[in-house]
Design a protein around this motif. Structure first.
Motif, mmCIF file in Angstrom:
data_model
loop_
_atom_site.group_PDB
_atom_site.id
_atom_site.type_symbol
_atom_site.label_atom_id
_atom_site.label_comp_id
_atom_site.label_asym_id
_atom_site.label_seq_id
_atom_site.Cartn_x
_atom_site.Cartn_y
_atom_site.Cartn_z
ATOM 1 N N LYS A 72 0.845 -1.195 0.000
ATOM 2 C CA LYS A 72 0.000 0.000 0.000
ATOM 3 C C LYS A 72 0.877 1.241 0.000
ATOM 4 C CE LYS A 72 -4.125 -1.813 2.136
ATOM 5 N NZ LYS A 72 -5.255 -1.456 2.968
ATOM 6 N N GLY A 73 0.258 2.335 -0.392
ATOM 7 C CA GLY A 73 0.964 3.602 -0.433
ATOM 8 C C GLY A 73 1.173 4.201 0.947
ATOM 9 N N LYS A 74 2.013 5.206 0.983
ATOM 10 C CA LYS A 74 2.291 5.928 2.230
ATOM 11 C C LYS A 74 1.027 6.635 2.738
ATOM 12 C CE LYS A 74 5.314 9.484 4.123
ATOM 13 N NZ LYS A 74 6.391 10.452 3.832
ATOM 14 N N TYR A 75 0.221 7.110 1.792
ATOM 15 C CA TYR A 75 -1.025 7.795 2.139
ATOM 16 C C TYR A 75 -2.187 6.927 1.668
ATOM 17 C CZ TYR A 75 2.013 11.757 2.899
ATOM 18 O OH TYR A 75 3.013 12.571 3.358
ATOM 19 N N ILE A 76 -2.991 6.482 2.620
ATOM 20 C CA ILE A 76 -4.135 5.638 2.299
ATOM 21 C C ILE A 76 -5.393 6.498 2.350
ATOM 22 C CG2 ILE A 76 -5.501 3.618 2.951
ATOM 23 C CD1 ILE A 76 -2.861 2.450 4.070
ATOM 24 N N ILE A 77 -5.993 6.662 1.198
ATOM 25 C CA ILE A 77 -7.206 7.462 1.075
ATOM 26 C C ILE A 77 -8.387 6.500 1.080
ATOM 27 C CG2 ILE A 77 -8.512 9.077 -0.362
ATOM 28 C CD1 ILE A 77 -5.809 9.834 -1.684
ATOM 29 N N LYS A 78 -9.283 6.693 2.048
ATOM 30 C CA LYS A 78 -10.499 5.880 2.109
ATOM 31 C C LYS A 78 -11.684 6.775 1.798
ATOM 32 C CE LYS A 78 -8.686 2.566 5.396
ATOM 33 N NZ LYS A 78 -8.858 1.875 6.679
ATOM 34 N N ILE A 79 -12.451 6.349 0.809
ATOM 35 C CA ILE A 79 -13.648 7.086 0.406
ATOM 36 C C ILE A 79 -14.856 6.307 0.877
ATOM 37 C CG2 ILE A 79 -14.988 7.998 -1.524
ATOM 38 C CD1 ILE A 79 -11.569 7.161 -2.352
ATOM 39 N N CYS A 80 -15.683 6.952 1.656
ATOM 40 C CA CYS A 80 -16.904 6.310 2.122
ATOM 41 C C CYS A 80 -17.913 6.269 0.983
ATOM 42 C CB CYS A 80 -17.486 7.085 3.299
ATOM 43 S SG CYS A 80 -18.997 6.328 3.939
ATOM 44 N N ASP A 81 -18.504 5.079 0.787
ATOM 45 C CA ASP A 81 -19.584 4.957 -0.189
ATOM 46 C C ASP A 81 -20.824 4.357 0.469
ATOM 47 O OD1 ASP A 81 -20.652 5.413 -2.743
ATOM 48 O OD2 ASP A 81 -20.337 3.316 -3.298
ATOM 49 N N GLY A 82 -20.963 4.637 1.777
ATOM 50 C CA GLY A 82 -22.184 4.250 2.468
ATOM 51 C C GLY A 82 -23.339 5.085 1.947
ATOM 52 N N THR A 83 -24.527 4.798 2.397
ATOM 53 C CA THR A 83 -25.728 5.443 1.868
ATOM 54 C C THR A 83 -25.652 6.962 1.910
ATOM 55 O OG1 THR A 83 -27.036 3.529 2.512
ATOM 56 C CG2 THR A 83 -28.241 5.565 2.051
ATOM 57 N N ALA A 84 -25.318 7.538 3.074
ATOM 58 C CA ALA A 84 -25.301 8.996 3.199
ATOM 59 C C ALA A 84 -24.263 9.618 2.258
ATOM 60 C CB ALA A 84 -25.023 9.408 4.638
ATOM 61 N N CYS A 85 -23.086 9.031 2.199
ATOM 62 C CA CYS A 85 -22.034 9.571 1.330
ATOM 63 C C CYS A 85 -22.381 9.364 -0.143
ATOM 64 C CB CYS A 85 -20.688 8.940 1.669
ATOM 65 S SG CYS A 85 -20.018 9.511 3.260
ATOM 66 N N HIS A 86 -22.923 8.205 -0.463
ATOM 67 C CA HIS A 86 -23.283 7.915 -1.847
ATOM 68 C C HIS A 86 -24.333 8.909 -2.353
ATOM 69 C CE1 HIS A 86 -23.473 5.346 -5.396
ATOM 70 N NE2 HIS A 86 -24.777 5.589 -5.399
ATOM 71 N N VAL A 87 -25.343 9.150 -1.537
ATOM 72 C CA VAL A 87 -26.403 10.092 -1.907
ATOM 73 C C VAL A 87 -25.830 11.500 -2.071
ATOM 74 C CG1 VAL A 87 -28.499 11.231 -1.016
ATOM 75 C CG2 VAL A 87 -28.280 8.745 -0.925
ATOM 76 N N ARG A 88 -24.798 11.804 -1.302
ATOM 77 C CA ARG A 88 -24.180 13.135 -1.377
ATOM 78 C C ARG A 88 -22.989 13.152 -2.332
ATOM 79 N NH1 ARG A 88 -25.222 13.681 4.787
ATOM 80 N NH2 ARG A 88 -27.302 14.598 4.735
ATOM 81 N N LYS A 89 -22.998 12.235 -3.284
ATOM 82 C CA LYS A 89 -22.089 12.251 -4.437
ATOM 83 C C LYS A 89 -20.643 11.843 -4.123
ATOM 84 C CE LYS A 89 -25.275 14.236 -7.096
ATOM 85 N NZ LYS A 89 -26.357 13.372 -7.391
ATOM 86 N N SER A 90 -20.460 10.710 -3.452
ATOM 87 C CA SER A 90 -19.102 10.213 -3.204
ATOM 88 C C SER A 90 -18.448 9.646 -4.472
ATOM 89 C CB SER A 90 -19.111 9.151 -2.104
ATOM 90 O OG SER A 90 -19.892 8.028 -2.481
ATOM 91 N N ILE A 91 -19.232 9.167 -5.415
ATOM 92 C CA ILE A 91 -18.659 8.563 -6.630
ATOM 93 C C ILE A 91 -17.902 9.597 -7.485
ATOM 94 C CG2 ILE A 91 -19.165 7.323 -8.779
ATOM 95 C CD1 ILE A 91 -19.229 5.610 -6.175
ATOM 96 N N PRO A 92 -18.426 10.798 -7.685
ATOM 97 C CA PRO A 92 -17.617 11.793 -8.412
ATOM 98 C C PRO A 92 -16.301 12.127 -7.677
ATOM 99 C CG PRO A 92 -19.912 12.452 -8.430
ATOM 100 C CD PRO A 92 -19.808 11.274 -7.497
ATOM 101 N N ILE A 93 -16.315 12.046 -6.366
ATOM 102 C CA ILE A 93 -15.094 12.278 -5.591
ATOM 103 C C ILE A 93 -14.100 11.151 -5.859
ATOM 104 C CG2 ILE A 93 -14.147 12.411 -3.247
ATOM 105 C CD1 ILE A 93 -16.968 13.716 -2.536
ATOM 106 N N LEU A 94 -14.593 9.931 -5.810
ATOM 107 C CA LEU A 94 -13.743 8.777 -6.111
ATOM 108 C C LEU A 94 -13.170 8.885 -7.518
ATOM 109 C CD1 LEU A 94 -12.621 5.922 -5.576
ATOM 110 C CD2 LEU A 94 -14.847 5.019 -6.315
ATOM 111 N N ASN A 95 -14.000 9.237 -8.468
ATOM 112 C CA ASN A 95 -13.546 9.364 -9.856
ATOM 113 C C ASN A 95 -12.486 10.458 -10.007
ATOM 114 O OD1 ASN A 95 -15.225 7.281 -10.656
ATOM 115 N ND2 ASN A 95 -16.884 8.653 -11.267
ATOM 116 N N ALA A 96 -12.651 11.568 -9.296
ATOM 117 C CA ALA A 96 -11.670 12.659 -9.356
ATOM 118 C C ALA A 96 -10.326 12.217 -8.780
ATOM 119 C CB ALA A 96 -12.200 13.882 -8.611
ATOM 120 N N ILE A 97 -10.374 11.471 -7.682
ATOM 121 C CA ILE A 97 -9.139 10.971 -7.069
ATOM 122 C C ILE A 97 -8.444 10.002 -8.017
ATOM 123 C CG2 ILE A 97 -8.199 9.566 -5.192
ATOM 124 C CD1 ILE A 97 -10.489 10.714 -3.421
#
Length: 159
Positions: A72-97
Motif C-alpha cells: 500500500k501507499g504511504k497515504y491511504i485514502i479511504k472514500i466512504c460509499d455508504g448510503t449517506a455519502c453515496h447520496v451526497r455524491k461520493s462517486i464523483p469524488i472517487l472518480n476525481a481521485i
C-alpha cells in the motif's frame, strides 16, 4: 525482500511479544505498520518463529479487513460509499481521485507507492457526508475539487 535487516526487525517484534502464539494479531499489526502490508516471506517466517502453520497465519491475515497482502501507499485514502455519502455524491469524488492519481477500479495504488485509494462501506461520519480519510484523518463534506487540491498539496510535501 527477506534479508538480514528484515529478519532482525521481525525478530525484535516477535521477541517483544514473547514469541507467544496468542500475540499473532498484535505481531502482524506491527509488521503491517512497518511495511504498510504483510509480505508473504515475512508471514512465513513468523509462522516458523511461532511454530504455527502457514495456513493459520494466512487465515488470520485474510480474515481481518485491515490487513493487506498487497503493498500500500504511504497515504491511504479511504472514500466512504455508504448510503449517506453515496447520496451526497461520493462517486464523483472517487472518480476525481482516481483520475488525478491515474488509478482505476483494478489498480488502487500509485506506481511510486505514495497513494492507495480504497472505498469503504462506512466511516461512521454520516452527518459529515461525503467523507474521506487520509491516514485516518477525517475530511468532511469534500468535493472533487477539494480532494484534487489536497492530493496535490500532499504530493508537494512528499517531494
Amino acid at each position: 525482500m527477506f534479508n538480514a535487516e528484515v529478519k532482525e526487525k521481525v525478530d525484535e517484534i516477535v521477541i517483544r511479544h514473547n514469541c507467544n502464539k496468542k500475540e499473532l494479531i498484535n505481531i502482524i499489526q506491527e509488521i503491517q505498520k512497518l511495511y504498510r502490508y504483510l509480505p508473504e516471506d515475512v508471514l512465513k517466517y513468523i509462522a516458523f518463529k511461532l511454530d504455527i502453520s502457514d495456513a493459520k497465519i494466512y487465515g488470520v491475515a485474510t480474515f481481518y479487513e485491515n490487513f493487506s497482502l498487497e503493498p500500500k501507499g504511504k497515504y491511504i485514502i479511504k472514500i466512504c460509499d455508504g448510503t449517506a455519502c453515496h447520496v451526497r455524491k461520493s462517486i464523483p469524488i472517487l472518480n476525481a481521485i482516481r483520475k488525478e492519481l491515474h488509478l482505476n477500479d483494478k489498480k488502487n495504488t500509485t506506481d511510486d507507492f505514495l497513494f492507495t485509494v480504497e472505498t469503504v462501506s462506512c466511516l461512521g461520519a454520516c452527518g459529515l457526508a461525503p467523507v474521506i480519510t487520509i491516514n485516518d484523518q477525517v475530511y468532511p463534506k469534500v468535493t472533487p475539487q477539494f480532494v484534487v487540491e489536497l492530493i496535490n498539496d500532499i504530493k508537494k510535501e512528499a517531494i
